[in-house]
Design a protein around this motif. Structure first.
Motif, PDB file in Angstrom:
ATOM      1  N   TYR A  84     -12.189 -15.439   7.972  1.00 42.09           N
ATOM      2  CA  TYR A  84     -13.149 -14.586   8.655  1.00 42.09           C
ATOM      3  C   TYR A  84     -13.382 -13.329   7.829  1.00 42.09           C
ATOM      4  O   TYR A  84     -12.596 -12.995   6.948  1.00 42.09           O
ATOM      5  CB  TYR A  84     -12.628 -14.205  10.044  1.00 42.09           C
ATOM      6  CG  TYR A  84     -12.014 -15.373  10.766  1.00 42.09           C
ATOM      7  CD1 TYR A  84     -12.811 -16.422  11.216  1.00 42.09           C
ATOM      8  CD2 TYR A  84     -10.636 -15.463  10.952  1.00 42.09           C
ATOM      9  CE1 TYR A  84     -12.258 -17.518  11.840  1.00 42.09           C
ATOM     10  CE2 TYR A  84     -10.065 -16.562  11.574  1.00 42.09           C
ATOM     11  CZ  TYR A  84     -10.881 -17.590  12.016  1.00 42.09           C
ATOM     12  OH  TYR A  84     -10.330 -18.680  12.618  1.00 42.09           O
ATOM     13  N   TYR A 134       1.948  -7.920  -7.837  1.00 40.78           N
ATOM     14  CA  TYR A 134       3.250  -8.558  -7.640  1.00 40.78           C
ATOM     15  C   TYR A 134       4.120  -8.597  -8.894  1.00 40.78           C
ATOM     16  O   TYR A 134       3.631  -8.740 -10.012  1.00 40.78           O
ATOM     17  CB  TYR A 134       3.075  -9.986  -7.113  1.00 40.78           C
ATOM     18  CG  TYR A 134       2.560 -10.014  -5.703  1.00 40.78           C
ATOM     19  CD1 TYR A 134       3.302  -9.451  -4.673  1.00 40.78           C
ATOM     20  CD2 TYR A 134       1.333 -10.576  -5.393  1.00 40.78           C
ATOM     21  CE1 TYR A 134       2.832  -9.453  -3.366  1.00 40.78           C
ATOM     22  CE2 TYR A 134       0.853 -10.581  -4.090  1.00 40.78           C
ATOM     23  CZ  TYR A 134       1.606 -10.019  -3.083  1.00 40.78           C
ATOM     24  OH  TYR A 134       1.142 -10.012  -1.801  1.00 40.78           O
ATOM     25  N   GLU A 164       6.306  -3.841   5.051  1.00 44.76           N
ATOM     26  CA  GLU A 164       6.535  -3.330   3.701  1.00 44.76           C
ATOM     27  C   GLU A 164       7.918  -2.664   3.697  1.00 44.76           C
ATOM     28  O   GLU A 164       8.155  -1.716   4.457  1.00 44.76           O
ATOM     29  CB  GLU A 164       5.469  -2.288   3.310  1.00 44.76           C
ATOM     30  CG  GLU A 164       4.011  -2.693   3.570  1.00 44.76           C
ATOM     31  CD  GLU A 164       3.492  -3.841   2.698  1.00 44.76           C
ATOM     32  OE1 GLU A 164       4.204  -4.261   1.770  1.00 44.76           O
ATOM     33  OE2 GLU A 164       2.369  -4.316   2.968  1.00 44.76           O
ATOM     34  N   THR A 187      -1.366  -3.279   2.237  1.00 48.14           N
ATOM     35  CA  THR A 187      -0.367  -2.716   1.325  1.00 48.14           C
ATOM     36  C   THR A 187      -0.800  -1.396   0.663  1.00 48.14           C
ATOM     37  O   THR A 187      -0.016  -0.444   0.625  1.00 48.14           O
ATOM     38  CB  THR A 187       0.032  -3.766   0.265  1.00 48.14           C
ATOM     39  OG1 THR A 187       0.352  -4.981   0.955  1.00 48.14           O
ATOM     40  CG2 THR A 187       1.219  -3.320  -0.550  1.00 48.14           C
ATOM     41  N   GLU A 201     -15.675 -12.616   2.499  1.00 47.67           N
ATOM     42  CA  GLU A 201     -15.490 -13.944   1.912  1.00 47.67           C
ATOM     43  C   GLU A 201     -16.472 -14.897   2.564  1.00 47.67           C
ATOM     44  O   GLU A 201     -17.036 -14.600   3.608  1.00 47.67           O
ATOM     45  CB  GLU A 201     -14.076 -14.452   2.214  1.00 47.67           C
ATOM     46  CG  GLU A 201     -12.984 -13.636   1.588  1.00 47.67           C
ATOM     47  CD  GLU A 201     -11.639 -14.326   1.741  1.00 47.67           C
ATOM     48  OE1 GLU A 201     -11.376 -15.258   0.977  1.00 47.67           O
ATOM     49  OE2 GLU A 201     -10.853 -13.922   2.613  1.00 47.67           O
ATOM     50  N   ALA A 241      -2.538 -20.843   4.183  1.00 48.10           N
ATOM     51  CA  ALA A 241      -1.496 -19.806   4.178  1.00 48.10           C
ATOM     52  C   ALA A 241      -1.496 -19.022   5.490  1.00 48.10           C
ATOM     53  O   ALA A 241      -2.467 -18.361   5.821  1.00 48.10           O
ATOM     54  CB  ALA A 241      -1.707 -18.867   3.008  1.00 48.10           C
ATOM     55  N   GLU A 273      -6.811  -5.178   2.908  1.00 46.07           N
ATOM     56  CA  GLU A 273      -5.392  -5.550   3.071  1.00 46.07           C
ATOM     57  C   GLU A 273      -4.611  -4.275   3.379  1.00 46.07           C
ATOM     58  O   GLU A 273      -5.128  -3.155   3.200  1.00 46.07           O
ATOM     59  CB  GLU A 273      -4.867  -6.235   1.802  1.00 46.07           C
ATOM     60  CG  GLU A 273      -5.046  -5.401   0.538  1.00 46.07           C
ATOM     61  CD  GLU A 273      -3.844  -5.487  -0.400  1.00 46.07           C
ATOM     62  OE1 GLU A 273      -2.765  -5.894   0.044  1.00 46.07           O
ATOM     63  OE2 GLU A 273      -3.992  -5.100  -1.564  1.00 46.07           O
TER      64      GLU A 273
HETATM   65  P1  HAM Z   1      -2.977 -11.984   1.304  1.00 48.14           P
HETATM   66  O1  HAM Z   1      -2.369 -13.267   0.857  1.00 48.14           O
HETATM   67  O2  HAM Z   1      -4.241 -11.574   0.694  1.00 48.14           O
HETATM   68  O3  HAM Z   1      -1.859 -10.873   1.108  1.00 48.14           O
HETATM   69  O4  HAM Z   1      -3.182 -12.045   2.873  1.00 48.14           O
HETATM   70  C1  HAM Z   1      -2.104 -12.322   3.752  1.00 48.14           C
HETATM   71  C2  HAM Z   1      -2.560 -13.288   4.837  1.00 48.14           C
HETATM   72  O5  HAM Z   1      -3.728 -12.779   5.502  1.00 48.14           O
HETATM   73  C3  HAM Z   1      -2.986 -14.652   4.333  1.00 48.14           C
HETATM   74  O6  HAM Z   1      -1.873 -15.492   4.132  1.00 48.14           O
HETATM   75  C4  HAM Z   1      -3.853 -15.137   5.471  1.00 48.14           C
HETATM   76  O7  HAM Z   1      -3.057 -15.699   6.509  1.00 48.14           O
HETATM   77  C5  HAM Z   1      -4.493 -13.864   5.980  1.00 48.14           C
HETATM   78  N1  HAM Z   1      -5.887 -13.764   5.498  1.00 48.14           N
HETATM   79  C6  HAM Z   1      -6.303 -13.339   4.292  1.00 48.14           C
HETATM   80  N2  HAM Z   1      -7.650 -13.385   4.205  1.00 48.14           N
HETATM   81  C7  HAM Z   1      -8.100 -13.844   5.396  1.00 48.14           C
HETATM   82  C8  HAM Z   1      -9.391 -14.111   5.951  1.00 48.14           C
HETATM   83  N3  HAM Z   1     -10.513 -13.878   5.267  1.00 48.14           N
HETATM   84  N4  HAM Z   1      -9.464 -14.582   7.215  1.00 48.14           N
HETATM   85  C9  HAM Z   1      -8.343 -14.804   7.932  1.00 48.14           C
HETATM   86  N5  HAM Z   1      -7.098 -14.566   7.471  1.00 48.14           N
HETATM   87  C10 HAM Z   1      -6.971 -14.102   6.228  1.00 48.14           C
HETATM   88  C11 HAM Z   1      -2.040  -9.555   1.408  1.00 48.14           C
HETATM   89  O8  HAM Z   1      -2.960  -9.134   2.054  1.00 48.14           O
HETATM   90  C12 HAM Z   1      -0.911  -8.663   0.943  1.00 48.14           C
HETATM   91  N6  HAM Z   1      -1.214  -7.284   1.340  1.00 48.14           N
HETATM   92  C13 HAM Z   1       0.417  -9.114   1.511  1.00 48.14           C
HETATM   93  C14 HAM Z   1       1.542  -8.242   1.082  1.00 48.14           C
HETATM   94  C15 HAM Z   1       2.094  -7.223   1.765  1.00 48.14           C
HETATM   95  N7  HAM Z   1       2.181  -8.313  -0.077  1.00 48.14           N
HETATM   96  C16 HAM Z   1       3.107  -7.363  -0.127  1.00 48.14           C
HETATM   97  N8  HAM Z   1       3.043  -6.689   0.991  1.00 48.14           N
END
Ligand code: HAM
Length: 410
Positions: free
Chosen positions: A120, A257, A129, A82, A113, A274, A80
């Motif tokens: 994916y 969070y 941010e 952040t 995953e 999501a 991710e």
């Molecule tokens: P997260 O909910 O883990 O948040 O991921 C954000 C978005 O990334 C998800 O809503 C989804 O659309 C996409 N996503 C996550 N995993 C996958 C995957 N395996 N395949 C495809 N899409 C995926 C974060 O990552 C935090 N860093 C968000 C954040 C930023 N919070 C504060 N600042």
């Protein structure tokens, strides 16, 4: 035969076009909000994610691509954006020079995953941010920024859910209450939730299996007065600008969070619903050894956003395909191709080593509206033959009139 790694994918055609369009929408909206680009490495020390994403999260416990490099360093591909952004904020000493920073990033993330539709192992996130403001206005701005990108890109069918998780004062009280409530019904919990009950009971509420069983009965978070006031103000700022639903079961899957959390969800995505998620993370930067800096942000899954929007009717660009019938016309045809591009016409062709039939077949396949054809006569006479590929009608046009003629057709 050469093969892809499971869970990874090649992206091309309509899907690749959608990602580019989304990036274009995002960059345009980021500019309007004064959010600047931050590019950080894809690879970081593993410890960064363990300490920030959180060691109770699924991401850190089992989804990281982590390894030891030849120098014995423990590294990980970022799951991710952040943590990298927070690290960059601290290491570049922005708190002393320019503390209020609004960043965006566009980049690939990695999570091991179980692959399924919309999930994916390598995926693109577009994230923002907003660091340095504790004001509810920053939360509202972050949410509206995301909404404007989603709107510009063309997703219409989605829901916005928001919740407040409280702060380090009121959350532990709630956590304790929740653990007591869930422990009494431990037998009803799935294996995963039984495991995380003590560490992260809030996650039980958004577990697909256990969550629904406790939606009604679980105690609700009681926010302390400061958190309640913050949450009320965020909602006041959002009202009339975006439709949102409050959802006390929205807890998000990351440890950092505090207060406001939110998700944009699209029903059309099925289980992985999501499109984007985020929230406030006031304690993270300090917990990483930085200054006490409040922050709020989100990330959008670019592929999921593409799926949620669906195929958009391709814009009718005027595409032109240039054909040379004869070796003596190659140079003139090449020059015409470049002239058309200079005037911003989408121009294809140039397969001058193929015969006329093969070039015309390609022209038909390419989706071009017109073929511009040059042979020896055209090259000598400084004109071209234009064929309308839909109707088959042909006309001749002096080379110097060509741009004007296509401008009329554009
Ligand atoms: P997260 O909910 O883990 O948040 O991921 C954000 C978005 O990334 C998800 O809503 C989804 O659309 C996409 N996503 C996550 N995993 C996958 C995957 N395996 N395949 C495809 N899409 C995926 C974060 O990552 C935090 N860093 C968000 C954040 C930023 N919070 C504060 N600042």
């Amino acid at each position: 035969m050469a093969k892809l790694v499971r869970g990874f994918k090649d992206v091309f055609g309509q899907e690749a076009d959608a990602l580019t369009e989304l990036e274009t929408s995002a960059r345009k909206v980021f500019k309007l909000y004064g959010v600047a680009e931050l590019r950080v490495p894809t690879l970081e020390l593993k410890e960064l994610f363990v300490k920030s994403t959180g060691d109770t999260t699924d991401i850190v416990q089992k989804e990281m691509y982590a390894f030891e490099d030849a120098g014995g360093r423990q590294l990980a591909l970022r799951p991710e954006g952040t943590p990298g952004a927070a690290r960059a904020y601290i290491e570049n000493n922005f708190a002393n020079t320019d503390p209020v920073k609004k960043f965006f990033y566009i980049g690939n993330m990695f999570r091991a995953e179980r692959p399924q539709a919309g999930r994916y192992r390598e995926f693109e996130q577009i994230g923002a941010e907003l660091i340095g403001s504790a004001a509810p206005a920053a939360d509202a701005e972050a949410i509206l920024l995301l909404k404007d990108i989603v709107k510009d890109f063309g997703i219409t069918n989605y829901k916005v859910k928001i919740n407040s998780l409280g702060c380090k004062e009121c959350r532990p009280v709630y956590k304790k209450e929740l653990i007591a409530h869930l422990s009494a019904a431990k037998a009803e919990l799935c294996e995963k939730c039984r495991e995380r009950l003590q560490r992260n009971p809030l996650r039980v509420l958004d577990c697909k299996i256990c969550g629904p069983k406790f939606t009604q009965s679980a105690p609700k978070q009681k926010l302390c007065p400061a958190c309640a006031e913050h949450y009320e103000e965020v909602k006041t700022l959002l009202r009339g600008k975006i439709d949102f639903e409050e959802d006390t079961t929205l807890v998000r899957g990351l440890d950092y969070y505090t207060r406001t959390v939110f998700e944009f969800q699209a029903g059309s995505l099925g289980a992985q619903n999501a499109i984007a998620g985020g929230g406030r993370y006031d304690g993270l930067i300090q917990s990483m050894g930085g200054p006490d800096m409040p922050a709020v942000g989100w990330a959008m899954g670019a592929e999921r956003a593409g799926i949620a929007r669906g195929e958009k009717p391709a814009k009718k660009y005027l595409k032109i395909y240039v054909v040379s019938m004869d070796k003596t016309a190659n140079e003139a045809a090449f020059n015409v191709m470049q002239t058309l591009r200079t005037a911003e016409f989408v121009t294809l062709g140039g397969l001058f080593d193929k015969n006329l039939k093969a070039q015309m077949k390609q022209a038909d396949k390419s989706g071009a509206g017109y073929a511009v054809i040059l042979g020896e006569n055209e090259a000598k006479g400084n004109y071209v033959t234009i064929k309308n590929l839909e109707t088959g009608a042909q006309e001749e046009c002096p080379q110097k009139e060509l741009l004007n003629l296509f401008k009329l057709k554009r």
